[in-house]
Motif scaffolding. Structure first.
Motif, PDB file in Angstrom:
ATOM      1  N   GLU A 148       1.034  -1.235  -0.041  1.00  0.00           N
ATOM      2  CA  GLU A 148       0.004  -0.128  -0.010  1.00  0.00           C
ATOM      3  C   GLU A 148       0.784   1.346   0.021  1.00  0.00           C
ATOM      4  O   GLU A 148       0.377   2.288  -0.744  1.00  0.00           O
ATOM      5  N   ARG A 149       1.827   1.268   0.589  1.00  0.00           N
ATOM      6  CA  ARG A 149       3.038   2.322   0.750  1.00  0.00           C
ATOM      7  C   ARG A 149       3.430   2.537  -0.498  1.00  0.00           C
ATOM      8  O   ARG A 149       3.766   3.717  -1.102  1.00  0.00           O
ATOM      9  N   TYR A 150       3.939   1.537  -1.076  1.00  0.00           N
ATOM     10  CA  TYR A 150       4.587   1.660  -2.409  1.00  0.00           C
ATOM     11  C   TYR A 150       3.710   2.096  -3.385  1.00  0.00           C
ATOM     12  O   TYR A 150       3.910   3.140  -4.433  1.00  0.00           O
ATOM     13  N   SER A 151       2.283   1.606  -3.466  1.00  0.00           N
ATOM     14  CA  SER A 151       1.319   2.123  -4.402  1.00  0.00           C
ATOM     15  C   SER A 151       1.058   3.482  -4.148  1.00  0.00           C
ATOM     16  O   SER A 151       1.055   4.514  -5.068  1.00  0.00           O
ATOM     17  N   HIS A 152       1.246   4.073  -2.948  1.00  0.00           N
ATOM     18  CA  HIS A 152       0.922   5.674  -2.740  1.00  0.00           C
ATOM     19  C   HIS A 152       2.294   6.126  -3.335  1.00  0.00           C
ATOM     20  O   HIS A 152       2.279   7.540  -3.749  1.00  0.00           O
ATOM     21  N   LEU A 153       3.306   5.684  -2.917  1.00  0.00           N
ATOM     22  CA  LEU A 153       4.728   6.395  -3.446  1.00  0.00           C
ATOM     23  C   LEU A 153       4.470   6.444  -4.993  1.00  0.00           C
ATOM     24  O   LEU A 153       4.865   7.417  -5.504  1.00  0.00           O
ATOM     25  N   ILE A 154       4.042   5.804  -5.673  1.00  0.00           N
ATOM     26  CA  ILE A 154       3.750   5.717  -7.283  1.00  0.00           C
ATOM     27  C   ILE A 154       2.947   6.735  -7.502  1.00  0.00           C
ATOM     28  O   ILE A 154       2.974   7.586  -8.398  1.00  0.00           O
ATOM     29  N   SER A 155       1.756   6.762  -6.691  1.00  0.00           N
ATOM     30  CA  SER A 155       0.593   7.730  -6.960  1.00  0.00           C
ATOM     31  C   SER A 155       1.193   9.080  -6.985  1.00  0.00           C
ATOM     32  O   SER A 155       0.909   9.943  -7.707  1.00  0.00           O
ATOM     33  N   GLU A 156       2.100   9.328  -5.779  1.00  0.00           N
ATOM     34  CA  GLU A 156       2.410  10.814  -5.603  1.00  0.00           C
ATOM     35  C   GLU A 156       3.749  11.080  -6.246  1.00  0.00           C
ATOM     36  O   GLU A 156       4.447  11.955  -6.057  1.00  0.00           O
ATOM     37  N   TYR A 157       4.232  10.274  -7.121  1.00  0.00           N
ATOM     38  CA  TYR A 157       5.518  10.475  -7.855  1.00  0.00           C
ATOM     39  C   TYR A 157       5.442  11.643  -8.877  1.00  0.00           C
ATOM     40  O   TYR A 157       4.527  11.279  -9.801  1.00  0.00           O
ATOM     41  N   ASN A 158       6.227  12.543  -9.001  1.00  0.00           N
ATOM     42  CA  ASN A 158       5.947  13.434  -9.836  1.00  0.00           C
ATOM     43  C   ASN A 158       7.574  13.271 -10.899  1.00  0.00           C
ATOM     44  O   ASN A 158       8.680  13.338 -10.275  1.00  0.00           O
TER      45      ASN A 158
END
Length: 415
Positions: free
Chosen positions: A405-415
């Motif tokens: 879940e944390r990695y998925s959020h890291l991807i989501s917030e990646y710019n």
């Protein structure tokens, strides 16, 4: 973790093996990381095929690929498989090892060469992806610096150069020692070269982050721990003196650990007649290990076992006397997840915040390992309490669902 809804991204995930089924260290880490990413994002998987990784779990490589394709497509992903030029036969692997002596690139890069993957990667439109996950540094031998650096993140299952340095340090045969030392330098040089272009990385432990940062300071390195799916209920019927090791015996750190156990520790157990039985489970045990184990009626080599639950349930403790290797050991987290207290070295517990005599037993010499085993069977040493504290640690820090879940959020917030 952000409390905002996950922003769906188009993810290109390039892997050096097929991350299915989730059995064994590499497979468990990548399969676990992908879990929530598959739910939250649009994923395209490009996977090299390593037949030796699939062979223990399927009647044929084709059957394994078919099941993997069905699984990932059922999760909404697109998946493609690519052959490895140097994994066709054992002769190809030996030839690659020999040629690596005279090439600038290390064996780990040469071995992963795939003309098919390289050709497919050259045809990709990288503008159609928001995030690119490269699952090991060696894949960059195929991809070079063609990927857009601003949206590429390289995963490290361990710090390869430090692992090879360890292997060189402990090797006693001069030729092998020299080969491993050269490989360590080549890996470090290749990784440093690529890290100057790709500056975003994830590792599974603070130790690995420190090792990479020493290669090239100023990298963006996130620690994304290894994890296992936390078991909310486990059944324990431990038998005093029943010890367990589980790990692929064709992986040299495991082979070395069991060799050490049989050569240094088992003679002491036999000499002092300690009431212990050791079950050793793992695919492809070498003949040398089988021969050494046959000297002791209290050691059983099982090879690969499909259902290991009964072994976890009945064991008093898990033995992990590693002297080599890198990254965070999923075999250790698995054992802790089942409620087994783990008896292991500093290397066994790398990346896992175990406290000695509280959530595990940290032993780094033959003397302390043997003493701990004696105390276990003579006093039972409150092993179940230590095992439960280890389980609690898994729930709090190493649950793969939370990590994914944390990695998925890291991807989501990646710019």
């Amino acid at each position: 973790m952000s409390s905002h809804p996950v922003q769906k991204k188009r993810v290109l995930w390039i892997n050096h093996f097929v991350p299915y089924p989730p059995k064994g260290g590499l497979l468990i880490r990548t399969h676990g990381l992908l879990d929530k990413v598959l739910d939250d994002h649009e994923v395209t998987l490009l996977c090299l095929v390593q037949p030796r990784l699939l062979a223990p779990y399927f009647e044929s490589v084709e059957k394994g690929l078919s099941e993997a394709k069905e699984f990932f497509e059922s999760r909404g992903a697109r998946i493609q498989f690519f052959s490895m030029d140097n994994e066709k036969t054992k002769w190809h692997r030996l030839k690659t090892a020999g040629l690596s002596l005279i090439t600038d690139n290390p064996y780990s890069v040469n071995w992963l060469h795939s003309a098919a993957l390289k050709a497919a990667a050259n045809e990709l439109n990288y503008d159609s992806f928001d995030y690119i996950h490269v699952d090991t540094m060696g894949l960059l031998g195929n991809l070079g610096t063609t990927l857009p650096a601003d949206k590429t993140v390289v995963n490290h299952h361990n710090a390869e150069h430090t692992m090879m340095e360890r292997r060189a340090e402990k090797e006693t045969q001069w030729a092998k020692k020299r080969y491993y030392a050269i490989e360590a330098k080549k890996i470090g040089r290749f990784d440093a070269q690529m890290m100057r272009h790709y500056r975003n990385h994830i590792v599974c432990s603070p130790e690995d982050k420190n090792a990479l940062s020493k290669l090239v300071p100023g990298m963006n390195v996130d620690v994304v721990p290894n994890g296992v799916a936390f078991k909310h209920e486990v059944e324990r019927t431990p038998q005093v003196g029943k010890l367990l090791f589980i790990g692929g015996l064709d992986w040299y750190p495991n082979h070395d650990a069991i060799t050490y156990l049989l050569e240094a520790v088992c003679p002491l157990i036999k000499q002092h007649n300690i009431p212990i039985h050791i079950d050793i489970i793992g695919k492809n045990p070498a003949t040398s290990i089988k021969n050494m184990a046959s000297r002791y009626d209290f050691v059983t080599i099982h090879g690969y076992v499909d259902d290991i639950n009964v072994f976890y349930r009945n064991a008093q403790a898990f033995l992990c006397p590693l002297r080599d290797g890198g990254g965070t050991k999923l075999k250790v987290l698995d054992a802790m997840n089942y409620g087994l207290p783990v008896i292991g070295s500093d290397i066994a517990f790398e990346g896992i915040t175990v406290t000695h005599n509280e959530s595990g037993y940290v032993v780094n010499s033959t003397e302390t390992l043997f003493k701990t085993l004696c105390e276990l069977v003579q006093t039972d040493k409150n092993t179940e309490s230590i095992g439960q504290k280890g389980r609690q640690l898994v729930a709090e820090k190493y649950d793969s669902k939370t990590i994914s879940e944390r990695y998925s959020h890291l991807i989501s917030e990646y710019n």
